[in-house]
Design an enzyme around this catalytic site. Structure first.
Site, short mmCIF file in Angstrom:
data_model
loop_
_atom_site.label_atom_id
_atom_site.label_comp_id
_atom_site.label_asym_id
_atom_site.label_seq_id
_atom_site.Cartn_x
_atom_site.Cartn_y
_atom_site.Cartn_z
N CYS A 2 -40.51 -91.54 -11.34
CA CYS A 2 -40.30 -91.68 -9.93
C CYS A 2 -41.72 -91.18 -9.25
O CYS A 2 -42.15 -90.30 -9.51
CB CYS A 2 -39.06 -90.78 -9.36
N LYS A 15 -44.22 -94.05 -17.15
CA LYS A 15 -45.36 -93.65 -17.76
C LYS A 15 -45.19 -92.04 -18.07
O LYS A 15 -45.53 -91.64 -18.95
CB LYS A 15 -46.61 -93.72 -16.84
N GLU A 51 -47.54 -96.52 -34.21
CA GLU A 51 -48.18 -96.87 -32.69
C GLU A 51 -48.21 -98.41 -32.59
O GLU A 51 -47.94 -99.03 -31.48
CB GLU A 51 -49.44 -96.23 -32.64
N ARG A 84 -45.10 -95.03 -12.10
CA ARG A 84 -44.00 -93.89 -12.68
C ARG A 84 -42.54 -94.25 -12.48
O ARG A 84 -41.66 -93.52 -12.89
CB ARG A 84 -44.12 -92.85 -11.63
N TRP A 93 -37.58 -94.48 -10.74
CA TRP A 93 -36.97 -94.76 -12.15
C TRP A 93 -35.52 -94.17 -12.23
O TRP A 93 -35.45 -92.95 -12.30
CB TRP A 93 -38.03 -94.12 -12.97
N GLU A 101 -42.51 -101.99 -26.73
CA GLU A 101 -42.63 -101.56 -25.30
C GLU A 101 -42.75 -102.59 -24.40
O GLU A 101 -42.11 -102.75 -23.36
CB GLU A 101 -43.88 -100.48 -24.93
N HIS A 122 -37.70 -98.94 -50.08
CA HIS A 122 -36.40 -98.02 -50.03
C HIS A 122 -35.47 -98.57 -48.84
O HIS A 122 -35.08 -97.84 -48.22
CB HIS A 122 -36.92 -96.44 -49.67
N LYS A 124 -46.32 -100.30 -29.51
CA LYS A 124 -46.83 -101.04 -28.42
C LYS A 124 -45.97 -102.51 -28.41
O LYS A 124 -45.92 -102.80 -27.13
CB LYS A 124 -48.43 -101.33 -28.88
N ASN A 175 -37.98 -86.54 -7.13
CA ASN A 175 -38.33 -86.90 -8.35
C ASN A 175 -37.59 -85.76 -9.48
O ASN A 175 -38.12 -84.60 -9.17
CB ASN A 175 -39.90 -87.03 -8.42
N GLY A 176 -36.89 -86.05 -10.39
CA GLY A 176 -36.50 -85.12 -11.19
C GLY A 176 -34.90 -85.16 -11.32
O GLY A 176 -34.52 -86.18 -11.18
C1 G6P Z 1 -43.95 -92.15 -21.97
C2 G6P Z 1 -44.89 -93.12 -21.82
C3 G6P Z 1 -45.68 -93.06 -23.15
C4 G6P Z 1 -46.40 -91.84 -23.57
C5 G6P Z 1 -45.12 -90.65 -23.59
C6 G6P Z 1 -45.58 -89.24 -23.76
O1 G6P Z 1 -42.98 -92.46 -22.88
O2 G6P Z 1 -44.41 -94.35 -21.67
O3 G6P Z 1 -46.79 -93.99 -23.20
O4 G6P Z 1 -46.59 -91.76 -24.60
O5 G6P Z 1 -44.23 -90.79 -22.25
O6 G6P Z 1 -46.20 -89.23 -22.46
P1 G6P Z 1 -47.41 -87.97 -22.38
O7 G6P Z 1 -47.97 -88.04 -20.89
O8 G6P Z 1 -47.08 -86.63 -22.42
O9 G6P Z 1 -48.60 -88.20 -23.23
#
Ligand code: G6P
Length: 611
Positions: free
Chosen positions: A2, A606, A484, A27, A73, A491, A507, A488, A99-100
């Site tokens: 948010c 984000k 990672e 956000r 969000w 996501e 396994h 990616k 937001n929260g």
């Molecule tokens: C969300 C974002 C990710 C990020 C994660 C942790 O899931 O989409 O890209 O890695 O939060 O966020 P931070 O700001 O703590 O690295």
């Protein structure tokens, strides 16, 4: 999650709010709304993006010099027009954006229902709006007092902005757990979830702390605690250029951020790692260096991509600084009653510096007496402020929801930190230490070489864009890279992908391999190279498709794999930074070809400021 923006001053609020919301859209982007005080107070909200809101109000009266906006969000209640913010209280006295999460919202809601309050949405925020109104209408209090009383009754996290119908010359902003920044202009104030909507108007900001309440009038700012204790505002200058929050000719922020990595990695080591003097100095942790050096154990806490960087950190610290490391999902760590000792050092890694679970993990560790240091990207963020010492990664604003440059900068910071500690502890040979410093400063130019192969990565992406599943395999430093790479892809392209330690394939995941399944193997030269070559053979024996990330000039894997993505030769401890780049680009191109929303993938946000 948010985004919040508010304005009070002489200018028209609407364009400022809309532009601000666009900057904050990373956000959350499932619905958007604004409230503006003009001749009368108008509220508009709609399911969808900020651009949908803009179209929605095109023929409406949006004039006025005071207003606030929100991009959502969803937590409580699905994305729809009713659940979109702002929320207006039953008798129309207050309008709130938030937001929260208000955790005790259902108890509060029941009691408000009994008192005759009604609800149009399923949100926790509407409870807050009604609770404020309840205190206000009980009589004898100002809008500000009503907000303070209400906030003393809620548990959970909030950043909120409140408009009062009866006191329509002010914005009331408050924070606990979710970020809020005030911008100080010339006879005007801004308020926002981060500095990006503010930076083009003013560089003077105040970061609110938990339990702060700011009352913003056109010519006056007053800052208090929730208990009505006056606070002297600490005005800071933000160092953020507009160009860093714009796309700069790239189709997407994510692509821009991938291509920024030679520069951002350089920024992480600039002034810290010197190839001339063969030294590493992280000024931000010098005050606690003895504690880090004497730590019996390091515990790394993080979420998402930052957790993957933490895993690389585990390999680095154990290899060079010979200290045991545990890497924890902050959300598990905080709820598990972990065993912590006073000589543990906790490293919290976070791009945003606002992730709620990571923040809670920090507080838990501090309560147990452990030293907590931060590795953060966003300067002035909550995590940066709450940790005793730390390292800024200086990767610049990362706006694409899928993290790219933040990861490589985090790993770079962890690499240089592990070497600095190793040197202090005398656990690394001088020649290796010097060699790794020389290699580290060459990483930016090696990233440049990888980026030059972008077209090749695009061509491979075109071949596999319709695959339904991907497997990513790696060993040692490349195991977190496999995780990672898989993250990616899922996501942004919504293709199911799993990352696995290559040896664990036998396994379980090996059962999935068939001629339709692309298996991305990170197989750059390292000490387990022969083993990973065997793993590739095992995949090929089952007719799997192998896309291998290899060291430039590798002829062995080239003969076995269907495709190779080359990275320049480097020490294996540094190759994780390089190996992730082709995987970022592979995911990016696949997602573009599948017509996905690259910078705003569905359901994600984000900055995860809820638990
Ligand atoms: C969300 C974002 C990710 C990020 C994660 C942790 O899931 O989409 O890209 O890695 O939060 O966020 P931070 O700001 O703590 O690295």
């Amino acid at each position: 999650m948010c985004g919040i923006v508010g304005y009070i001053g002489d200018k028209q609020a609407f364009p400022i709010l809309i532009k601000g919301l666009k900057r904050l859209e990373y956000r959350g982007y499932d619905s958007a709304g604004i409230a503006i005080i003009g001749e009368e107070t108008n509220t508009f909200k709609i399911k969808g993006k900020v651009s949908d809101l803009e179209n929605f109000v095109v023929n409406e009266d949006t004039s006025g010099n005071i207003g606030m906006g929100h991009t959502r969000w969803a937590t409580h209640g699905e994305p729809n027009n009713d659940n979109a913010h702002p929320h207006t209280s039953t008798h129309g006295k207050f309008i709130v954006i938030h937001n929260g999460i208000i955790e005790n919202y259902s108890t509060l809601k029941e009691s408000l229902l009994e008192k005759g309050y009604s609800f149009k949405s399923e949100t926790d925020t509407e409870v807050l709006a009604n609770l404020i109104e309840y205190f206000y209408l009980k009589g004898g209090v100002t809008a500000e007092e009503a907000v303070r009383f209400a906030l003393q009754k809620v548990s959970g996290a909030y950043a909120l902005v409140v408009l009062s119908h009866d006191e329509d010359d002010k914005l009331i902003a408050a924070r606990k757990g979710s970020p809020l920044v005030i911008g100080i202009g010339d006879h005007e104030y801004y308020v926002a979830s981060d500095a990006t909507p503010i930076v083009e108007h003013t560089k003077s900001v105040i970061y609110l702390n938990d339990f702060d309440i700011a009352i913003l009038k056109k010519n006056e700012l007053s800052l208090k605690t929730i208990k009505n204790i006056k606070i002297t505002p600490k005005i800071q200058k933000i160092d953020l250029e507009i160009s860093s929050i714009e796309k700069g000719g790239f189709d997407h922020f994510m692509l821009k951020e991938i291509f920024e990595q030679p520069e951002t990695v350089l920024n992480t080591i600039r002034g810290r790692v010197s190839a001339e003097t063969k030294t590493i100095q992280h000024g931000g942790i010098l005050s606690v260096l003895p504690q880090i050096v004497n730590a019996k154990r390091l515990i790394i806490i993080a979420c998402g991509t930052s957790w993957h960087a933490g895993l690389v950190g585990e390999y680095l610290f154990e290899e060079f600084a010979r200290v045991p490391v545990e890497v924890e999902y902050a959300s598990e760590f905080r709820y598990r009653n972990p065993v912590l000792y006073k000589d543990d050092v906790v490293i919290a890694i976070s791009q945003s510096g606002e992730t709620a679970d990571t923040l809670a993990g920090i507080r838990l560790a501090q309560d147990a007496g452990a030293l907590v240091i931060g590795i953060c990207n966003v300067v002035g963020s909550s995590i940066a402020r709450e940790t005793t010492a730390g390292i800024y990664t200086y990767a610049g604003p990362e706006i694409g929801v899928a993290s790219t440059k933040a990861f490589t900068s985090q790993v770079t910071a962890l690499t240089s930190l592990s070497l600095m500690i190793a040197k202090e502890k005398n656990t690394i040979e001088q020649s290796l230490y010097e060699n790794l410093i020389s290699e580290l400063v060459e990483i930016p130019s090696k990233i440049e070489l990888i980026l030059q192969q972008n077209e090749k990565f695009r061509a491979i992406a075109a071949m596999y864009k319709d695959a339904e599943n991907f497997l990513y395999l790696g060993r040692g430093f490349f195991f977190p890279v496999a995780l990672e790479g898989a993250l990616k892809l899922k996501e942004i392209s919504y293709i199911h992908a799993e990352g696995y330690p290559a040896a664990e394939m036998k396994h379980g995941p090996i059962a999935l391999i068939d001629k339709k399944m692309p298996v991305v193997v990170i197989a750059a030269k390292d000490k387990s190279y022969d083993k990973i070559v065997s793993n590739i053979q095992e995949v090929k024996a089952r007719k799997g498709i192998v896309i291998a990330v290899v060291t430039q000039g590798d002829t062995v894997i080239r003969k076995m794999a269907d495709h190779v993505l080359e990275i320049p030769k480097s020490h294996e401890a540094l190759a994780a930074i390089l190996a992730v780049i082709p995987l970022q680009l592979l995911s990016y191109h696949i997602a573009v070809m599948r017509d996905c929303n690259i910078d705003q993938p569905r359901n994600l946000a984000k900055s995860v400021t809820v638990e």
